[in-house]
Design an enzyme around this catalytic site. Structure first.
Site, PDB file in Angstrom:
ATOM      1  N   ALA A 169      11.698   9.240 -21.685  1.00  0.00           N
ATOM      2  CA  ALA A 169      13.108   9.914 -20.349  1.00  0.00           C
ATOM      3  C   ALA A 169      12.951   9.810 -19.682  1.00  0.00           C
ATOM      4  O   ALA A 169      10.959   9.709 -18.766  1.00  0.00           O
ATOM      5  CB  ALA A 169      12.819  10.863 -21.132  1.00  0.00           C
ATOM      6  N   ASP A 330      18.263  23.231 -26.068  1.00  0.00           N
ATOM      7  CA  ASP A 330      18.445  22.094 -26.494  1.00  0.00           C
ATOM      8  C   ASP A 330      18.554  21.629 -27.223  1.00  0.00           C
ATOM      9  O   ASP A 330      18.207  20.110 -27.667  1.00  0.00           O
ATOM     10  CB  ASP A 330      17.516  21.066 -25.296  1.00  0.00           C
ATOM     11  CG  ASP A 330      17.543  19.776 -24.263  1.00  0.00           C
ATOM     12  OD1 ASP A 330      19.150  19.916 -24.812  1.00  0.00           O
ATOM     13  OD2 ASP A 330      17.017  18.919 -24.524  1.00  0.00           O
TER      14      ASP A 330
HETATM   15  N1  LIG Z   1       6.167  16.248 -32.802  1.00  0.00           N
HETATM   16  C1  LIG Z   1       7.584  14.875 -32.739  1.00  0.00           C
HETATM   17  N2  LIG Z   1       7.306  14.448 -34.852  1.00  0.00           N
HETATM   18  C2  LIG Z   1       7.477  13.664 -34.254  1.00  0.00           C
HETATM   19  N3  LIG Z   1       8.914  12.962 -33.552  1.00  0.00           N
HETATM   20  C3  LIG Z   1       8.191  13.344 -31.584  1.00  0.00           C
HETATM   21  C4  LIG Z   1       7.774  14.480 -31.905  1.00  0.00           C
HETATM   22  N4  LIG Z   1       8.086  15.565 -30.631  1.00  0.00           N
HETATM   23  C5  LIG Z   1       9.511  14.255 -30.073  1.00  0.00           C
HETATM   24  N5  LIG Z   1       9.746  13.053 -30.936  1.00  0.00           N
HETATM   25  C6  LIG Z   1      10.660  12.223 -30.306  1.00  0.00           C
HETATM   26  O1  LIG Z   1      10.221  11.864 -29.624  1.00  0.00           O
HETATM   27  C7  LIG Z   1      11.801  11.853 -28.053  1.00  0.00           C
HETATM   28  C8  LIG Z   1      11.112  12.277 -27.310  1.00  0.00           C
HETATM   29  O2  LIG Z   1      10.740  13.485 -27.145  1.00  0.00           O
HETATM   30  P1  LIG Z   1      10.977  15.140 -26.145  1.00  0.00           P
HETATM   31  O3  LIG Z   1      12.355  15.434 -26.702  1.00  0.00           O
HETATM   32  O4  LIG Z   1      10.300  16.124 -26.922  1.00  0.00           O
HETATM   33  O5  LIG Z   1      10.728  14.291 -25.033  1.00  0.00           O
HETATM   34  P2  LIG Z   1      11.826  14.846 -23.916  1.00  0.00           P
HETATM   35  O6  LIG Z   1      11.441  13.758 -22.223  1.00  0.00           O
HETATM   36  O7  LIG Z   1      12.334  16.072 -23.425  1.00  0.00           O
HETATM   37  O8  LIG Z   1      13.533  13.990 -24.241  1.00  0.00           O
HETATM   38  P3  LIG Z   1      14.851  14.803 -24.398  1.00  0.00           P
HETATM   39  O9  LIG Z   1      14.924  16.036 -23.252  1.00  0.00           O
HETATM   40  O10 LIG Z   1      16.000  13.670 -23.534  1.00  0.00           O
HETATM   41  O11 LIG Z   1      15.093  15.245 -25.239  1.00  0.00           O
HETATM   42  C9  LIG Z   1      12.270  12.624 -29.674  1.00  0.00           C
HETATM   43  O12 LIG Z   1      13.587  12.355 -29.762  1.00  0.00           O
HETATM   44  C10 LIG Z   1      11.448  12.726 -30.486  1.00  0.00           C
HETATM   45  O13 LIG Z   1      12.439  11.353 -31.088  1.00  0.00           O
END
Ligand SMILES: Nc1ncnc2c1ncn2[C@@H]1O[C@H](COP(=O)(O)OP(=O)(O)OP(=O)(O)O)[C@@H](O)[C@H]1O
Length: 518
Positions: A169, A330
């Site tokens: 992202a 969120d």
């Molecule tokens: N602890 C975890 N175990 C398994 N999958 C994970 C984990 N953390 C993150 N992911 C995967 O990685 C993706 C992105 O992680 P996360 O949502 O923390 O990132 P982000 O950059 O904040 O994304 P967004 O704000 O778009 O949801 C998640 O949708 C999930 O598929």
């Protein structure tokens, strides 16, 4: 993780836009968004470009180039029409397109607008819901550099890392890895390089935020612009601080543990010794997104599982709202996982919301009124929460609320189920975010039409609740949230409100009870 003092310096900075030096401050306050001329939109776009370019030397030449490209392609696309047929151009779409092309800072600003229906005009909230936060993954060599800078040589800590990211992202990229010490599978959330400089050192950023806010919300007597600009800055800085996200994740796990909920749900265990502001290593939760198509096919074959999962997620989220100082703000489908062991997994604690005492009390009153089907009580609770400088007609307000509630109950759910040739069943659900937003906007609109301005935190809370309402309709269609005696709203069941025995506070979480905090 020593707590860091939060600087409020920027919130107090006198921004150019607040200056009355240009002499038209008073006139501007009386304008509405529809009075905006194409020329004003063009000036705004130019200001955004200028601010991004001025941040160039600190944010890097690539950033300047990105700003020029975004400006060039967006103006090429929209300018001729904007000048010749202004009425045919949808300004919200122009701004959203520009923001997506300008990168992280603006995508985050766009998401802030999308999640603040109590602050911004409906057409902008709806349009910015589309603001995409999916980017081309960065090459492994770049990510590796960040990990090694933060944690030292990879081979010291990890026995293997999957170089293809799990997700990418605007702020972070996620990779699966195996710990050398224990052989445990983990995920590494890595902040993209220079993102923090890009956001933080964007000298014109607060100015641009205020310019955009002023453009979208000309009637800024009602809203404290400086407070909103401060809010944006703080929520962005929080998202950039993975130590903060780690603390939130740990606190949420502790909340689950203290309430004996770890059998029903979990959040990833964080490896604090492998976590910095820019890298977070945590337990990999094995499961699928709650609304993943494959999951649905399992759910369709075993409807009880779907019902229990979503009720548990809703129960736990609602309970956390009322018993923790902050709430996960969120909880979209991607951040709720159905784990292989049947539990619910909550991930991504980067965006959290906080509710003040006043809002908390009003939400409790609102919930009680909702349980008792008392629209007058709901109107009164909303009055207690909102700000107004005139007398509100409670009778009219409660009639308007009645209408919204009827519509809330009538929302259709799109679920299609197909039988496959091999005898298995697959299902597909179309979750329409726009419809959820529209319902929320209706509540806000009715409230505003009755002369009240609701706080932003309430908007965040209602939006999450409407998401859950939708998930419930999909995964637990037999539970009638508004009329089912098993349903608990604001910690009280309908039965207990009407004087019969009902579950008490401490017994709120069990598979058959739903807690709704509006
Ligand atoms: N602890 C975890 N175990 C398994 N999958 C994970 C984990 N953390 C993150 N992911 C995967 O990685 C993706 C992105 O992680 P996360 O949502 O923390 O990132 P982000 O950059 O904040 O994304 P967004 O704000 O778009 O949801 C998640 O949708 C999930 O598929």
């Amino acid at each position: 993780f020593a707590p860091r003092p939060v600087s409020t310096r920027c919130c107090k900075t006198r921004l150019p836009v607040f200056s009355s030096g240009n002499g038209d401050g008073a006139r501007r306050k009386k304008k509405s968004l529809s009075d905006r001329t194409p020329q004003e939109a063009i000036t705004l776009i130019q200001d955004i470009l200028k601010a991004a370019i001025e941040a160039g030397p600190r944010a890097g030449p690539a950033r300047t180039l990105q700003a020029y490209r975004a400006f060039a392609t967006t103006t090429q696309e929209f300018l001729p029409k904007l000048l010749s047929q202004p009425s045919s151009v949808a300004l919200p779409a122009v701004l959203r397109t520009l923001f997506e092309r300008m990168g992280a800072t603006y995508i985050k600003l766009g998401q802030f607008i999308a999640s603040s229906p109590t602050l911004f005009p409906k057409e902008y909230v709806v349009e910015f819901q589309k603001c995409l936060d999916q980017t081309e993954p960065l090459p492994w060599s770049t990510i590796k550099e960040v990990i090694e800078k933060e944690l030292g040589p990879i081979s010291n800590t990890f026995s293997s890392i999957d170089q293809t990211p799990l997700a990418s992202a605007s702020i972070a990229q996620v990779h699966v890895a195996t710990l050398k010490s224990t052989g445990e599978e983990v995920v590494i959330k890595v902040q993209k390089p220079r993102i923090d400089e890009c956001l933080q050192a964007d000298l014109g950023f607060l100015y641009v935020s205020a310019r955009v806010l002023e453009f979208l919300q000309p009637d800024w007597e009602r809203t404290s612009l400086s407070a909103v600009a401060g809010d944006i800055r703080q929520s962005m800085l929080e998202e950039l601080d993975f130590e903060k996200e780690a603390r939130n994740t740990i606190e949420f796990r502790r909340f689950l543990q203290d309430n004996q909920l770890l059998k029903q749900a979990t959040a990833p265990r964080v490896f604090t010794e492998l976590t910095t502001r820019k890298v977070m290593v945590m337990e990999k939760l094995n499961g699928v997104s709650l609304l993943d198509q494959d999951t649905i096919s399992q759910v369709v074959q075993d409807p009880e599982m779907g019902t229990n999962t979503i009720l548990t997620a809703l129960n736990i989220w609602s309970m956390s709202v009322t018993s923790m100082p902050w709430f996960h703000a969120d909880v979209h489908a991607g951040n709720l996982l159905l784990l292989e062991d049947g539990r619910v997994g909550f991930i991504d604690f980067g965006i959290v919301g906080r509710i003040s005492e006043k809002v908390f009390r009003a939400v409790t009153e609102l919930s009680a009124a909702l349980v008792a089907n008392d629209s007058k009580g709901m109107a009164q609770a909303l009055c207690n929460m909102g700000a107004t400088d005139k007398q509100v007609d409670i009778a009219k307000f409660s009639q308007d609320i009645d209408r919204v509630l009827k519509r809330l109950n009538g929302v259709e759910t799109q679920v299609s189920v197909s039988a496959m040739a091999d005898g298995s069943v697959t299902g597909r659900i179309d979750v329409d975010d726009t419809e959820i937003t529209n319902l929320l906007l209706e509540i806000v609109e009715v409230t505003e039409n009755n002369g009240l301005k609701l706080p932003r935190e309430f908007g965040l809370l209602v939006k999450q609740s409407l998401y859950f309402d939708r998930y419930l309709k999909i995964l637990a269609p037999n539970v009638d949230v508004m009329n089912d005696s098993r349903v608990m709203i604001g910690g009280k069941s309908r039965d207990s409100v009407s004087g019969e025995d009902g579950p008490i506070n401490g017994e709120r979480i069990n598979g058959n009870q739903v807690v709704i905090d509006v």
